[in-house]
Design a protein around this motif. Structure first.
Motif, PDB file in Angstrom:
ATOM      1  N   ALA A 270     -62.933 -28.389  44.759  1.00  8.46           N
ATOM      2  CA  ALA A 270     -62.016 -27.461  45.440  1.00  8.46           C
ATOM      3  C   ALA A 270     -62.722 -26.101  45.526  1.00  8.46           C
ATOM      4  O   ALA A 270     -62.598 -25.258  44.638  1.00  8.46           O
ATOM      5  CB  ALA A 270     -60.705 -27.343  44.676  1.00  8.46           C
ATOM      6  N   PHE A 271     -63.460 -25.895  46.605  1.00  9.37           N
ATOM      7  CA  PHE A 271     -64.302 -24.707  46.719  1.00  9.37           C
ATOM      8  C   PHE A 271     -63.506 -23.420  46.835  1.00  9.37           C
ATOM      9  O   PHE A 271     -64.046 -22.332  46.626  1.00  9.37           O
ATOM     10  CB  PHE A 271     -65.243 -24.846  47.916  1.00  9.37           C
ATOM     11  N   ASP A 272     -62.212 -23.513  47.176  1.00 15.40           N
ATOM     12  CA  ASP A 272     -61.414 -22.297  47.292  1.00 15.40           C
ATOM     13  C   ASP A 272     -60.940 -21.778  45.944  1.00 15.40           C
ATOM     14  O   ASP A 272     -60.370 -20.687  45.859  1.00 15.40           O
ATOM     15  CB  ASP A 272     -60.214 -22.543  48.205  1.00 15.40           C
ATOM     16  N   VAL A 273     -61.163 -22.541  44.869  1.00 14.43           N
ATOM     17  CA  VAL A 273     -60.856 -22.072  43.514  1.00 14.43           C
ATOM     18  C   VAL A 273     -62.148 -21.483  42.944  1.00 14.43           C
ATOM     19  O   VAL A 273     -63.101 -22.211  42.665  1.00 14.43           O
ATOM     20  CB  VAL A 273     -60.342 -23.227  42.627  1.00 14.43           C
TER      21      VAL A 273
ATOM     22  N   SER B 149     -65.685 -23.433  41.953  1.00 18.36           N
ATOM     23  CA  SER B 149     -66.832 -23.344  42.853  1.00 18.36           C
ATOM     24  C   SER B 149     -68.060 -22.810  42.119  1.00 18.36           C
ATOM     25  O   SER B 149     -69.178 -23.331  42.273  1.00 18.36           O
ATOM     26  CB  SER B 149     -66.487 -22.450  44.034  1.00 18.36           C
ATOM     27  N   GLU B 150     -67.865 -21.769  41.311  1.00 20.57           N
ATOM     28  CA  GLU B 150     -68.987 -21.191  40.565  1.00 20.57           C
ATOM     29  C   GLU B 150     -69.525 -22.171  39.534  1.00 20.57           C
ATOM     30  O   GLU B 150     -70.740 -22.273  39.333  1.00 20.57           O
ATOM     31  CB  GLU B 150     -68.544 -19.893  39.897  1.00 20.57           C
ATOM     32  N   ARG B 151     -68.638 -22.906  38.873  1.00 22.34           N
ATOM     33  CA  ARG B 151     -69.079 -23.928  37.914  1.00 22.34           C
ATOM     34  C   ARG B 151     -69.900 -25.004  38.603  1.00 22.34           C
ATOM     35  O   ARG B 151     -70.920 -25.467  38.097  1.00 22.34           O
ATOM     36  CB  ARG B 151     -67.861 -24.540  37.233  1.00 22.34           C
TER      37      ARG B 151
ATOM     38  N   VAL C 272     -68.808 -25.824  52.850  1.00 18.11           N
ATOM     39  CA  VAL C 272     -68.097 -26.204  54.068  1.00 18.11           C
ATOM     40  C   VAL C 272     -68.082 -27.725  54.153  1.00 18.11           C
ATOM     41  O   VAL C 272     -69.124 -28.365  54.165  1.00 18.11           O
ATOM     42  CB  VAL C 272     -68.777 -25.614  55.314  1.00 18.11           C
ATOM     43  N   ARG C 273     -66.902 -28.313  54.202  1.00 15.94           N
ATOM     44  CA  ARG C 273     -66.809 -29.771  54.271  1.00 15.94           C
ATOM     45  C   ARG C 273     -67.238 -30.251  55.653  1.00 15.94           C
ATOM     46  O   ARG C 273     -66.902 -29.635  56.671  1.00 15.94           O
ATOM     47  CB  ARG C 273     -65.378 -30.228  53.971  1.00 15.94           C
TER      48      ARG C 273
ATOM     49  N   GLU D 299     -58.033 -28.362  36.309  1.00 14.27           N
ATOM     50  CA  GLU D 299     -59.071 -28.863  37.206  1.00 14.27           C
ATOM     51  C   GLU D 299     -58.412 -29.259  38.533  1.00 14.27           C
ATOM     52  O   GLU D 299     -57.506 -30.081  38.559  1.00 14.27           O
ATOM     53  CB  GLU D 299     -59.754 -30.096  36.616  1.00 14.27           C
ATOM     54  N   THR D 300     -58.877 -28.676  39.622  1.00 12.42           N
ATOM     55  CA  THR D 300     -58.339 -28.982  40.945  1.00 12.42           C
ATOM     56  C   THR D 300     -59.368 -29.791  41.727  1.00 12.42           C
ATOM     57  O   THR D 300     -60.560 -29.472  41.720  1.00 12.42           O
ATOM     58  CB  THR D 300     -57.992 -27.700  41.706  1.00 12.42           C
ATOM     59  N   TYR D 301     -58.884 -30.829  42.391  1.00 14.13           N
ATOM     60  CA  TYR D 301     -59.749 -31.716  43.167  1.00 14.13           C
ATOM     61  C   TYR D 301     -59.205 -31.875  44.577  1.00 14.13           C
ATOM     62  O   TYR D 301     -58.004 -31.726  44.825  1.00 14.13           O
ATOM     63  CB  TYR D 301     -59.827 -33.108  42.521  1.00 14.13           C
TER      64      TYR D 301
END
Length: 253
Positions: A142-145, A149-151, A167-168, A241-243
């Motif tokens: 989930a790149f918007d979190v 994203s940094e992890r 970008v998907r 954790e968001t997926y």
């Protein structure tokens, strides 16, 4: 490090994989039923690259008649511990140990990327009934979190692999990347999350193939530094954790 080495690395951590890997939301299976136009209940399903049982168990809960296919000895052994009454056979998607036109649905949860699609696509079509479907999916970042994203970027850098694009890919590109061009393919993305302890979160990270092939000292150093970062952000030592599950369903003509 070859793709084959990474694919087989899961056998070194089968119990850890079973205990820490995220599952999948009920909505995912609702979408599969929508795309295939039939309920999972009573459907004959082959779950390929079944690992320790995560997707297989959920398919069975929906009433599917499931057989698992798994190449790894340790993963298959862990599967038998948790689902002793579900049949599992050793094999992989490039040469399915299954008869022709014998299944309504073939699923690949987190495992399609380990196949050679010039072989695995024809194999799936061989095994499916006319009108049957191939469903492949991944829990993706989930790149918007921001912290997730940094992890993701830190893990990729530490493991020396190319991080996924923020970008998907569009439908056409992802279908081409999956080797499914020429088939009727539907795509959906399902967002979900789970709340876990630091220990479980770090165990999940450590069960990834790019991480498993690292030296033990490298793994320990990353986990220690990541735990320090997490403590700075989450005082109660739990994280959400968001997926985003990326699902492709291809229907056999």
């Amino acid at each position: 490090m070859t793709a084959s080495s990474r694919a087989h690395s899961f056998n070194m951590a089968a119990a850890q994989y079973a205990a820490s890997r995220p599952s999948y939301p009920p909505a995912l299976f609702d979408v599969i039923e929508q795309f295939t136009g039939r309920p999972l209940a009573a459907a004959r399903v082959a779950d390929v690259g079944a690992g320790t049982r995560i997707a297989t168990a959920l398919l069975r809960q929906r009433g599917a008649d499931v057989i698992a296919v798994e190449p790894g000895a340790a993963m298959a052994a862990q599967f038998r511990i948790t689902l002793p009454d579900v049949p599992i056979v050793r094999g992989d998607g490039n040469a399915l140990p299954l008869a022709d036109t014998c299944h309504d649905l073939i699923t690949y949860a987190q495992s399609w990327q380990w196949t050679d699609t010039t072989r695995s696509v024809p194999e799936a079509l061989r095994v499916l009934h006319p009108g049957g479907a191939l469903a492949i999916w991944w829990n993706t970042t989930a790149f918007d979190v921001t912290w997730i994203s940094e992890r993701h970027q830190r893990i990729a850098h530490h493991c020396g692999v190319e991080p996924s694009s923020r970008v998907r890919p569009n439908d056409r590109d992802v279908i081409q990347l999956a080797g499914l061009s020429g088939l009727r393919v539907a795509r959906s993305q399902v967002r979900w999350s789970r709340v876990v302890s630091f220990d479980l979160h770090l165990a999940n990270i450590s069960s990834r193939s790019a991480f498993l092939v690292l030296a033990q000292d490298d793994q320990h150093a990353f986990r220690s530094e990541e735990r320090r970062r997490l403590r700075e952000m989450f005082a109660d030592e739990v994280v959400e954790e968001t997926y985003v599950v990326d699902l492709l369903v291809a229907t056999r003509p």
